[in-house]
Design an enzyme around this catalytic site. Structure first.
Site, mmCIF file in Angstrom:
data_model
loop_
_atom_site.group_PDB
_atom_site.id
_atom_site.type_symbol
_atom_site.label_atom_id
_atom_site.label_comp_id
_atom_site.label_asym_id
_atom_site.label_seq_id
_atom_site.Cartn_x
_atom_site.Cartn_y
_atom_site.Cartn_z
ATOM 1 C CD1 TRP B 181 -17.690 -11.948 25.951
ATOM 2 C CD2 TRP B 181 -19.665 -11.403 25.076
ATOM 3 N NE1 TRP B 181 -18.519 -11.611 26.992
ATOM 4 C CE2 TRP B 181 -19.752 -11.263 26.482
ATOM 5 C CE3 TRP B 181 -20.806 -11.098 24.322
ATOM 6 C CZ2 TRP B 181 -20.902 -10.853 27.138
ATOM 7 C CZ3 TRP B 181 -21.962 -10.684 24.975
ATOM 8 C CH2 TRP B 181 -22.008 -10.569 26.373
ATOM 9 C CG ASP B 262 -20.956 -6.727 20.508
ATOM 10 O OD1 ASP B 262 -20.786 -7.809 21.091
ATOM 11 O OD2 ASP B 262 -21.230 -5.666 21.112
ATOM 12 C CE LYS B 298 -17.006 -4.475 28.891
ATOM 13 N NZ LYS B 298 -18.219 -5.250 28.554
#
Lengths: 425, 452
Positions: B181, B262, B298
């Site tokens: 990311w 993560d 999300k």
């Protein structure tokens, strides 16, 4: 086996390769327990106390006359309007544009030329703390050799913020213990002696923890001197509206500096004046020479915010922009903030009266001279400890009392306790 | 990494500038010699120049900037496949039913207030978040060896964890997968760590470069921090298999490396919360220490509310409590305490079994829709006879597909087909619908077959 043997002696004791990590000791075993936060730790201790007489005059959160936290009506109404109608999409990195616009109007003036000329680079921030931290990080990046001058005393967390941002701190004189007022000549001397172009942290109103503010005339002199020295004025404004009850009046220092042509930095918080404490809503702004610079500054602030939290929380920002953006709700807010400020001003008068009636040998005018949520009582740490241990009254050890924690039900008790611990002083 | 300091002498011709100059002149006349001395020594005070005059305009964030560009485009066929935010089949953002229900309860409950949370956040939220990722029966939780603090979504959890490590851990190196990311390197660098990389994605197979990964982790200095995507790797969608995870775990433990997970897509990847948490749980099961950053952006659709948690699994309860006290010292100067709203919603959903069950159903619906989009896109490219092997679209998992398209092809698709995606070829499957898949397939086909 070879892997294990090749490790250092320390690791050799620690690892067992086949089973995985089961026999290793902690990587963090040498970590020291951190000291409790001096301010937030007070409330923790208060909550743990079983005494029915306990009083919390520690943290600066407003309480009504029944000692209850308050959610403003204007906020409840804003929430009713928001609930169910909003998606929870990411805000831009710089936060809610509407909320930032309203915040700038509040601080710089509804018709500010700086807003019209788009000269203010501004972003939504995580309340006052977040605004200060973002500015400190910004200062560190673009003026890596600079320091920040902070008043003595100041909010304890200011030290932590600039330290963690990598900016060394210096101090300037501010509070005069003898008068429990402003050490104006010391302040001016320190401003004068600081190298040109230093960064200065100023409390816009209702200085925390002392409640001691410069007068308007003193602010003008401070502004002139800072101008001559070319210092950068950074304002922390956590109490606009909360100090006098009138947001315009509480922004006076800022307006003086703006008139004088300073290019200021400003941290705004809605924690107290809109009662949005836990929502973490604030705004960081930097007044620039022109629109182009403002755009550049904002973009650089965003580069610092993105690796910290990506984008700020939406809920609190929606509340603020709904309240300030609707004339009816804004009027309601102005009324409610005045009620809070007036109650506090009333408590100051009552506390002082009570102490004087008790025949305290000490002077207490400073209680009503000081302004805002806090009163710097002048109590010593030992006296504070007695307040806590004997009377179950919780405050920070610097003698700071949160006036919002006082009410008609407990002010007599607190006055009595203060008298008890100080009468032989 | 600091931008060059450019001191400009900004011409002072604006009228407001003249006003300031006049004001300043009054002081000059009074103390002229003193000022002349001061003016020459200070770089910041001459003629009221801004102390930030040397700043240059920063580039747009590469990921969030995609949405900005998309918003500006007037085309009716434009498609936003940039940022990873879920969209329904109708292309609309989605607030989950469970979230709406809890929201209503909150707003109509007069007993709710907005007081400061503790520095570590909502206690229930922390407890339940740890249970969610580690499993309620996790021995680490039973033994009180876990400390969990509420943070600002995944980003905030990573940053707080990174700063904690920079202050208290003996090793400065953190290894990030290549690619990762876009925000990871910035988060950890600003936290005070030194970013290194390990091989991860194999462009040739559009899958995992397992051998490269094992070699690079094997070569990392002992004690190095290793960032691992718990599931649904962003941006590639390529995850190790269960067997590969086991090999990775053994290697990491044998080298005494410190894993930092993560976890931004738990439940979103396979549709199963437990399945997606398996890699993390296997590392906890071996008794070792680790960090996990969790996000609810999300999987609970709470994007803008910034809800997340950082958990650190320690060897003992005593260490965990000391670690927690130090985490507070990282948080307090950053933002004092976290925002209430989002965490209160999450805690309410996780705590109530009906809401929790309903959530798992809504979550599976989102994951299933994405899986179906993958299949549809793959089928559409197959039907068009688009050259190349596109099976990675259905092999990759989670919100993103790493198409394998290069930046010229991406620009072409944006220019000619109004398709917005990050220049590394990553598309957010959540942004697709049955209606828009054909348009995307056409665009990919054109990009790949045209001589670029």
């Amino acid at each position: 086996m070879a892997v294990r043997n090749s490790l250092s002696g320390q690791l050799l004791r620690r690892s067992s390769v086949v089973a995985g990590a089961r026999f290793m000791s902690s990587w963090f075993r040498s970590i020291e327990p951190a000291p409790k936060d001096p301010i937030l730790g007070v409330t923790e201790a208060f909550l743990a106390d079983q005494s029915p007489n306990k009083v919390n005059v520690g943290v600066g959160a407003y309480r009504d006359d029944n000692g209850k936290p308050v959610v403003l009506e204007c906020v409840r109404e804003a929430e009713r309007r928001i609930a169910g109608s909003q998606f929870m999409e990411y805000l831009p990195i710089g936060g809610s544009i509407k909320m930032v616009e309203e915040s700038l109007k509040l601080a710089y003036g509804e018709n500010s030329e700086f807003i019209k000329d788009k000269r203010i680079g501004a972003v939504q921030a995580l309340s006052g703390t977040g605004a200060c931290r973002l500015f400190a990080a910004f200062q560190h990046r673009f003026h890596p050799n600079s320091q920040i001058y902070i008043p003595v005393p100041t909010w304890a967390n200011h030290h932590n913020i600039w330290r963690d941002a990598g900016v060394p701190m210096k101090t300037f004189r501010y509070y005069h213990p003898e008068t429990r007022g402003l050490d104006f000549s010391g302040l001016m001397e320190d401003i004068k002696n600081a190298p040109d172009g230093s960064f200065f942290l100023l409390h816009a109103c209702a200085h925390n923890p002392t409640g001691v503010d410069p007068s308007e005339e003193q602010w003008r002199e401070i502004s002139s001197l800072i101008k001559i020295k070319g210092h950068f004025p950074f304002f922390d404004m956590a109490y606009q509206g909360f100090a006098s009850g009138d947001p315009e009046r509480d922004a006076k220092a800022i307006r003086i500096f703006l008139e004088d042509g300073h290019l200021i930095g400003l941290a705004q918080s809605y924690a107290k004046n809109m009662g949005l404490y836990g929502q973490r809503v604030g705004c960081l702004s930097v007044l620039c020479e022109d629109e182009k610079q403002a755009v550049a500054v904002k973009s650089q602030l965003q580069l610092l915010a993105r690796p910290m939290y990506s984008n700020p929380p939406v809920h609190g920002a929606l509340i603020v922009s709904t309240v300030l953006g609707d004339p009816e709700l804004k009027n309601l807010w102005l009324k409610e903030v005045k009620v809070m400020a007036d109650r506090i001003i009333g408590m100051r008068a009552t506390l002082r009266e009570n102490l004087e009636k008790l025949g305290s040998p000490l002077p207490w005018q400073h209680i009503t001279n000081q302004i805002g949520m806090f009163c710097y009582s002048g109590l010593t740490p030992e006296q504070v400890d007695r307040m806590t241990n004997e009377f179950h009254i919780y405050m920070t050890r610097n003698g700071r009392i949160s006036m919002a924690g006082l009410n008609t039900g407990n002010v007599g008790y607190v006055a009595n306790a203060i008298h008890e611990v100080t009468k032989s002083a | 990494m600091r931008p060059p300091v450019i001191f400009q002498t900004t011409p002072f011709f604006s009228s407001s500038g003249d006003r300031r100059l006049n004001t300043l002149a009054k002081h000059f006349l009074q103390t002229e010699s003193e000022n002349n001395r001061n003016m020459s020594t200070s770089p910041t005070s001459s003629h009221g120049d801004s102390v930030f005059a040397h700043l240059v305009l920063a580039p747009e964030d590469p990921i969030l900037g995609v949405t900005l560009a998309y918003n500006k485009d007037p085309s009716p066929v434009k498609l936003n496949l940039g940022v990873g935010a879920y969209r329904t089949e109708e292309g609309k953002p989605l607030v989950l039913n469970v979230v709406r229900r809890v929201e209503q309860e909150l707003v109509s409950n007069p007993a709710r207030n907005k007081e400061y949370l503790p520095i570590t956040g909502v206690a229930d939220f922390n407890k339940l978040s740890a249970q969610l990722i580690f499993g309620a029966d996790s021995p680490a939780i039973q033994e009180s060896r876990v400390t969990t603090v509420q943070c600002l979504s995944g980003t905030g959890s990573l940053r707080v964890g990174g700063e904690f490590l920079a202050k208290h851990y003996h090793q400065r190196n953190i290894y990030l997968p290549k690619p990762t990311w876009g925000n990871h390197p910035k988060v950890f660098t600003l936290a005070g760590l030194t970013v290194q990389t390990y091989r991860y994605y194999a462009p040739a197979t559009r899958g995992l470069d397992f051998q490269g990964l094992m070699e690079d982790l094997g070569a990392a200095p002992s004690g190095s921090v290793i960032l691992l995507h718990a599931c649904a790797h962003n941006p590639t969608g390529v995850d190790p298999t269960a067997e590969q995870w086991e090999e990775i775990r053994k290697l990491i433990r044998s080298k005494a490396l410190l894993p930092f997970f993560d976890s931004a897509y738990q439940g979103f990847a396979s549709g199963s919360l437990d399945k997606d948490a398996q890699p993390v749980r296997s590392f906890v099961a071996d008794g070792g220490e680790l960090l996990v950053a969790q996000s609810y952006a999300k999987n609970m659709g709470l994007y803008g509310e910034r809800v997340g948690a950082l958990s650190i699994v320690c060897k003992s309860a005593d260490v965990a409590s000391k670690v927690e006290s130090q985490l507070k010292l990282v948080i307090r100067p950053m933002y004092s305490n976290p925002p209430i709203h989002g965490a209160t919603i999450v805690a309410a959903v996780l705590k109530d079994s009906d809401l929790f069950n309903e959530w798992t159903i809504e979550l599976k619906e989102m994951a299933d829709r994405i899986i179906s989009m993958r299949q549809q896109l793959f089928d559409a490219l197959h039907a068009r006879g688009t050259p190349g092997d596109w099976s990675h679209i259905i092999k990759q998992i989670g919100m993103f597909t790493f198409t394998g398209l290069n930046s010229e092809q991406v620009s072409f698709m944006t220019r000619e087909y109004h398709i917005y995606m990050t220049s590394d070829g990553r598309i957010s499957m959540a942004g697709l619908s049955s209606k828009t898949v054909p348009h995307l397939a056409d665009a990919i086909h054109a990009a790949v077959t045209k001589a670029v």
